[in-house]
Structure formats: C-alpha cells, structure tokens
Scaffold this active site. Structure first.
Site, PDB file in Angstrom:
ATOM      1  N   GLN A  67       0.932  -1.242   0.206  1.00 30.23           N
ATOM      2  CA  GLN A  67       0.021   0.047  -0.028  1.00 30.23           C
ATOM      3  C   GLN A  67       0.954   1.399  -0.086  1.00 30.23           C
ATOM      4  OE1 GLN A  67      -3.480  -0.063  -0.283  1.00 30.23           O
ATOM      5  NE2 GLN A  67      -3.024   2.175  -0.724  1.00 30.23           N
ATOM      6  N   ASP A 108      -6.236  -6.624  -5.774  1.00 27.35           N
ATOM      7  CA  ASP A 108      -5.735  -5.768  -6.992  1.00 27.35           C
ATOM      8  C   ASP A 108      -5.895  -6.035  -8.255  1.00 27.35           C
ATOM      9  OD1 ASP A 108      -5.501  -3.774  -4.912  1.00 27.35           O
ATOM     10  OD2 ASP A 108      -3.396  -4.008  -4.626  1.00 27.35           O
ATOM     11  N   GLU A 132     -10.400   1.383   3.082  1.00 32.00           N
ATOM     12  CA  GLU A 132     -10.736   1.071   1.588  1.00 32.00           C
ATOM     13  C   GLU A 132     -10.368  -0.497   1.524  1.00 32.00           C
ATOM     14  OE1 GLU A 132      -7.854   2.398  -1.178  1.00 32.00           O
ATOM     15  OE2 GLU A 132      -8.926   1.800  -2.864  1.00 32.00           O
ATOM     16  N   HIS A 133      -9.311  -0.958   2.060  1.00 35.05           N
ATOM     17  CA  HIS A 133      -8.594  -2.300   2.359  1.00 35.05           C
ATOM     18  C   HIS A 133      -8.625  -2.797   3.647  1.00 35.05           C
ATOM     19  CE1 HIS A 133      -7.018  -0.896  -1.477  1.00 35.05           C
ATOM     20  NE2 HIS A 133      -7.574  -1.828  -2.043  1.00 35.05           N
ATOM     21  N   HIS A 138     -54.149  13.505  -8.048  1.00 37.04           N
ATOM     22  CA  HIS A 138     -53.602  12.283  -7.929  1.00 37.04           C
ATOM     23  C   HIS A 138     -54.816  11.099  -7.536  1.00 37.04           C
ATOM     24  CE1 HIS A 138     -49.785  13.954  -7.938  1.00 37.04           C
ATOM     25  NE2 HIS A 138     -49.222  12.832  -7.544  1.00 37.04           N
ATOM     26  N   HIS A 159       2.140   3.187  -3.030  1.00 37.81           N
ATOM     27  CA  HIS A 159       1.248   3.615  -4.238  1.00 37.81           C
ATOM     28  C   HIS A 159       1.759   5.209  -4.241  1.00 37.81           C
ATOM     29  CE1 HIS A 159      -1.376   1.035  -6.105  1.00 37.81           C
ATOM     30  NE2 HIS A 159      -1.833   0.358  -4.677  1.00 37.81           N
TER      31      HIS A 159
END
Lengths: 426, 426
Positions: B255, B356, B322-323, B415, B258
């Site tokens: 991670q 991934d 996220e993960h 209606h 990145h």
C-alpha cells in the site's frame, strides 16, 4: 398542451429538453449557514428557524408525548390506508435483500459480497401546504429493512411550530423516534455536522426546494452522501387506441398538479386519441383545487404524434422519464424495449398514483433525464456492499504467479513481493 | 511508522483522521477547459494535449492497426496472467446479475425490477510511469457484462504519443475498441460534452490525479454520473499472534508504495507482533525500487496497540478503510462484526495484491472514509434498476381506496382522481 405532429429525429433532441432550471446563486447563503451551524450547533439552528420559518422554538426534537398523541388526530381510515401502503412497500423492498453467494473464482480463491447498513441516515421531509407523509414511508421503510442504526427525520415546523400529525404518525409506525422540527438549509447542515441534539449522518435522503437541493449538494463536500440529484417531477404517457382517454388525462393532471415546473409528455401513434385526451383534460382540470398550477404545467407540456408505438418507446428512451405510463392493453411486449425510465406503469389500471403511494415501488426516482444513469431509491440506497475474499495456500499458489507478473508490469514491486513472500513460505 | 499504545476512545477519533488533502483551486482551469471543449470539440482537445502532455497528435482515436499489433509486444506469460485475472473478475461480476423477481404485493398488484445497462460509459485510465491495465479489467469487464452499448476508454499518451501495449491488449481482449489518446481534464470534458471523435457518455469511471478528480466533479454539473468520490489509497491490517509478520509487512508496503499520501494502519492486541512487523518493514523496504515513496507513506502511518481484537475491529469500523486485511487465522468469526470497509482480505494468504489484480473482486473502492456510505464498483455501477408495476382491475380495487385517502390528505386531488376515474369505470 401543445400538439406536435411527426417531428423528425433532429426535432426529438429538442423536444426531450427540460425547461432550463434557473438555479439562483444560493452558494453564499448555504456556505454561511453551514459554517455557522458547524461552529454554533443547536443555537444557530434555532436562530435560523426563527429567521427563515418565523417560529421561535425552545427545542428541536419533537417530544414523545407529541408523537404519541398524533395518532389520535388522524382518522382510522387514513391509518388503515397508511398501514396498507406500508405493508406493500415493505414486501417489495424486503425482496430486494441480497443473499450472499460465495463464488470460488479459482480453486482456493473464494469471493463474496455482504450488505451492511449505512449506520446513520437522515430523512428530509419538506413542509409547505401538504404533509408528505408518503415520503416518510418511502424512505423510512427501506432504512428500517436495511437495519440502519440511527434514522433521523427533519421536517420544518408550521407557523405554530407544529409538525403534521400524519408525518408523526407514519414515522412512529415505522419506528422512527428521532424527529426534529427543522427545515431548509439548516436541517441539512445540522445533519452534515451534527449538533447537540441532531446526529451527524452518513447519507441524506429526501426531496426539497431549491434551498434544500443546494444544501444537499454542499453536504457532499463534507463527506455526506445523498440519494439522487434533484429536478422537477415528470411523467411521460404512451397511449394507443386501446387506452382510456379519461384515465390518461387524469394521469397527466396528477403530474401537472405537482408544480408549474412539472413536465408532462403525451405520446401516441394516433392523432384521434390525442384529441380525445385533450378534450378530457379540459373537462377534468376545471374541477381541480390546484387548477392554476396544473394549467401552468400543461402550458410547458407537449402531446406528440409519432408514426408507431415503437417510435414512441424510442423517444421515451431518449427523454428518460421519471415516470413512464404505457396506456396500452398488451404493454408487456414493449418491456424489453424500455431502456431508460425511473418507474414504469403498465396498462390501463396502473396509474402513477399507485406507485406514488401504495403499490410497493419507491416514489423517490431520477428526474431531469437522470434515469439514463441513476436508479431510483431502493434497499440498495441504504446499504454498502462489502467484498470479501479468502485465499487458501492452494489459492495463492494458483493465482500468485499471475499477480506477480501483472504487478511487475505495473512497476509495483511491493505488490509483487506480497505474493512472493507467501509463495516462498508454502 | 509511529507506534501508539492503548489510545482511549477520544484518541480514536483523532487517529481515524486522514491527512487533510490540499485541494488546489483548480476550478478556474477546469471550467476554462470544459467551456473550450464544449465549443470547439476535437480541435480544443488536441490543443490541450499539446499544451499539457507536450504531444502533437494528428488524431485522438487509436487506430485498429496499433491495437492489433499491441498483442505482439507483450510476453505470452503476461497475456496468460491477464486472461486468468479476466476470467476471475468475470466470474465474480457475472454472479452479481440480479434476476428479476415479480412480487405480488397485494392481489392484482405485481411489482418488479429489471436492470438495464447504462448505455454509454467512459473509462479513464491514468498515464504516468506505469500502465494501469489492471484497472482496464476492473472497469471494462463489468461494463461488458452489464451490456453497455458504448464503452470508450481515454488514457493520456506518453511523450512519443503512444499508449502502453498492455493497456491496448487488455482493452482489446475485453472487446473495447474505442480507445482515445487523451488524458487529464480534457479527457473528462470530451466525454462530458462529446466531440467529433469522442462520444458523450452517461457515466465516467476511473482513478486519476487532482486534475482528473476536479474534472469529474465538474462533469456532474452537466448531468454525467461518476463512479466514486476520490481519495488516496489506504489499507488497515489487523494482526494477532497467528499472523506472519513478514506477510503483514509486505502488505503494508504494497500500500505504501502507491504514493507518499497513501494511508497505512496496523492494529494489534499484541505489542510483540507489532515490533516484529516493524523489524520486517525495515528489511523489506530497503529492497524496493519505490523505497522513497514507501518510506514517505510510512512516516504518516500508525501502528496501534489495542486491548482486544474486538477493539481493533471497532476502530477499523470507525476508520472505514478501503482495504481491510485480517491477518488472523480464524478470521471468519469476525466477519459479522465488520460494518465499514471497501474490501476485506481474510487470513494469512489473502494479500491485498490478490484483490488488486486477480481474485475476482473489484479494486475500485471507496477511500477516505467513504466506506461508511459508498460501495465499491460492481456490476450495479453499470446498470440502472427500473421498477415496473402492473395493476389488474382487482388490483386497483384493492389498493385504490387507500390511495384516494392518502392523496386527499396530501391535498393532491388530481392524484386521487386518477384512481377515482378508474374505480368508477370498473
């Protein structure tokens, strides 16, 4: 209602356009209210309620006593109607629950999804002349089925500081107990930041005027999700010679009475039918309490004659209506051809009012052409779907080498190494 | 990596915060590019490509010849890896197809949902040093399964005006043929308005830098939907004494490589384990080509010791990663307690790299805490779900009176009348 005969395809592009919405520059006001409420909490909310709604409230939360007593001021008949609608909305949304399916994509690699409720949701119900308790059902019921832990409801008080008993009764029937007398920008800001009495939420739902719409847009800048982009309500009716012109006229009017900016479109392959519907419209509109609003909406509306019903469907797909009514006896055969619509009403007895209140489908739907790229509100709107994966030793052995070469090609060597250390250890 | 011992609950709130993203004021530039491309089309796109990417292209679309020949410049091994990943992503996303279930909510009232593809979708693949062909799989495969009619792919050319063969090969394998050499704001603007060569799309997918992020935000003002709000990638690992410290370190680094703004969090109920992981981290980071990036990311990162694994899960739910990796042998028992996460990796052999690239789950996931209120990309992201309802005469008879009283209470008499005219006709 303007009638247009056999427009060409270039004309279609123009006809699908909605009247341009005049979005006033509200950002300065919205940002001001947001900042103040972020800093001052309840105090600022109460001040804005005094300023905008002309009501001097002592507290924001509606007390238990008031909620309980609401039930007494509603007729038994209305209560039974609300219960019937609730049952149908529950049945339809309950069926949207996704069962978790484990997929073994490769031997030893098992993947699946599980739904989890969005923990805190906020429901906004507009005020105004009529209490929109039906929207309480449409948002509250799926929130409860999803299992949202905290559901809060904000709705503006009337000039006496009160909330409609129909809203209180419906909320209470669903099991929503945190109800706040607050509307407009200040309600959305309070749910965005949280205050002493109002919880900060993860997602805001519900319709509203231009202030509420602008505030929901701004809320997104602070990490809050919203249900749908907003726009005026609309219906597109496709009718052929098997329709009942009186029914079609009634359906067009039920959309037109929403507001002068409502969009109403009638399509047919049959000029005579259009004529008959227009005659019915004239008669029926006279009897409506909201006659002026409906007439204003009809002024912007169009009746279009096309060569075939298939052409009508093609135009409807281009227009992407919020509500699509097929006033056609054997309408089932047309279903596969429908590609863009929020909710579809099939045949002569499926009026839009049914979906608005009690058939079971949700009435919070994409407007303004957003049916091209958005779904209406459903159980999915109240959950996140989390993916899970579990690899056994065999699993990483099977897909590890593929991951290694892909990661290397993307020049992500630590990604590769996370596999390599495992493969070496087997 | 900073180690924090037994923080109290108040400390948790601070620890869950991401580093504040410095969003530069890009709106003026974005609006300028959007306006110019809206008016001038391809000509403006080519000019911006010259200005921003320093490449003078003659045409935007990558020709068939170039796409075909890409296959020759890739190793057989890589092709097989991509095919394996594609098969798994297909299997997992195919299983997300929703079967239409008809629900009779009341006798004579039948409701159901049907999925329809979003007709035109745009996939953005960033450029830069590495070709992110894995993202082509993650977005292209579900778009194809959904049946999107038009799938276009935009990716910036390198300084020689070329697109990576791995991207071209992967796109072609999926069946995406409309590939354009265009990146940044100009790519998003072109897909928003359409130009002579690039089609206007309904929804834009894909990651990107701050310019692309700002452009996607602006695209929404023109009726285009987007996949997810953006933020830097992140992982949270929960490890106990059954973990393999070398594996955990490798996952944290995958991670961290990145970008310097990547978020990496390690949680454990065991101080010794944290110590062992930190030792492994030091050894492993030395061998990485992206060592400097990874070290910068680790500087912002935290190792936190909490009293129990249940506390670790509670912190993770607050953080909403996220993960989420559970480096715990019997991690299955913890699944019901996970409420906020994008994608979860269970046990010692389920590394993030697997998700991934090749396990089958999607790698386009909510970051920055958005796992609280958003799901990752799935087949659902490429479809709309349209609701249908059909009422028989018996159906309107059964629910009509309830609709009438509810509509009347909401003061929507047209209606009500849409039901009344039908009931009278029975």
């Amino acid at each position: 209602m303007k009638t247009i005969l056999y427009p060409n395809k270039k004309g279609w592009l123009k006809l699908r356009q909605r009247p341009r919405i005049q979005v006033k520059e509200l950002n300065t006001l919205v940002n001001q209210v947001f900042e103040k409420i972020n800093v001052e909490g309840d105090k600022a909310v109460l001040n804005y309620t005094k300023q905008f709604d002309k009501v001097n409230l002592k507290s924001l939360q509606v007390n238990e006593e008031t909620i309980k007593s609401a039930s007494q001021s509603i007729s038994l008949e209305l209560k039974q109607a609300i219960k019937l609608a609730k049952r149908n909305v529950e049945k339809f949304h309950q069926a949207q629950t996704e069962l978790s399916k484990k997929i073994e994509t490769t031997e030893g690699v098992v993947c699946w999804r599980e739904s989890r409720p969005i923990e805190k949701v906020g429901i906004y119900i507009p005020g105004g002349t009529a209490p929109l308790f039906s929207t309480v059902l449409m948002l509250g019921v799926p929130a409860k089925i999803a299992g949202c832990k905290e559901i809060i409801l904000c709705t503006p008080p009337n000039e006496r500081g009160e909330i409609s008993p129909a809203i209180l009764y419906t909320a209470s029937l669903i099991g929503i107990t945190k109800i706040f007398s607050v509307g407009g920008i200040q309600a959305i800001a309070a749910m965005t930041f949280g205050t002493e009495s109002i919880a900060k939420v993860d997602k805001v739902f519900g319709p509203g005027n231009q202030y509420v719409t602008a505030a929901k847009q701004t809320a997104q800048n602070f990490g809050v999700a919203i249900d749908l982009p907003a726009g005026p309500s609309e219906v597109l009716v496709i009718a052929n010679n098997t329709c009942k012109p009186a029914f079609v006229a009634a359906d067009l009017l039920s959309q037109a009475e929403h507001g002068a900016d409502s969009q109403v479109i009638l399509l047919s392959d049959n000029k005579t039918i259009i004529g008959e519907v227009l005659v019915e419209l004239k008669t029926q509109v006279e009897k409506l309490p909201r006659k002026e609003i409906a007439e204003a909406a009809l002024k912007n509306s169009k009746a279009i004659v096309l060569k075939t019903i298939i052409d009508c469907i093609a135009f409807s797909n281009l227009y992407a209506p919020e509500h699509l009514i097929l006033a056609i006896e054997d309408s089932q055969r047309l279903i596969p051809k429908i590609s863009n619509a929020g909710s579809v009403f099939l045949g002569n007895y499926s009026c839009e009012s049914a979906g608005d209140y009690a058939s079971g489908t949700n009435h919070t739907l994409p407007t303004n052409g957003y049916a091209r790229n958005y779904s209406g509100v459903s159980l999915d709107s109240f959950v996140k779907k989390i993916t899970f994966q579990q690899l056994s030793k065999q699993g990483i052995k099977n897909i590890g080498p593929a991951i290694e070469i892909m990661a290397e090609t993307e020049q992500l060597f630590a990604h590769k190494n996370a596999v390599t250390v495992r493969l070496k250890n087997l």
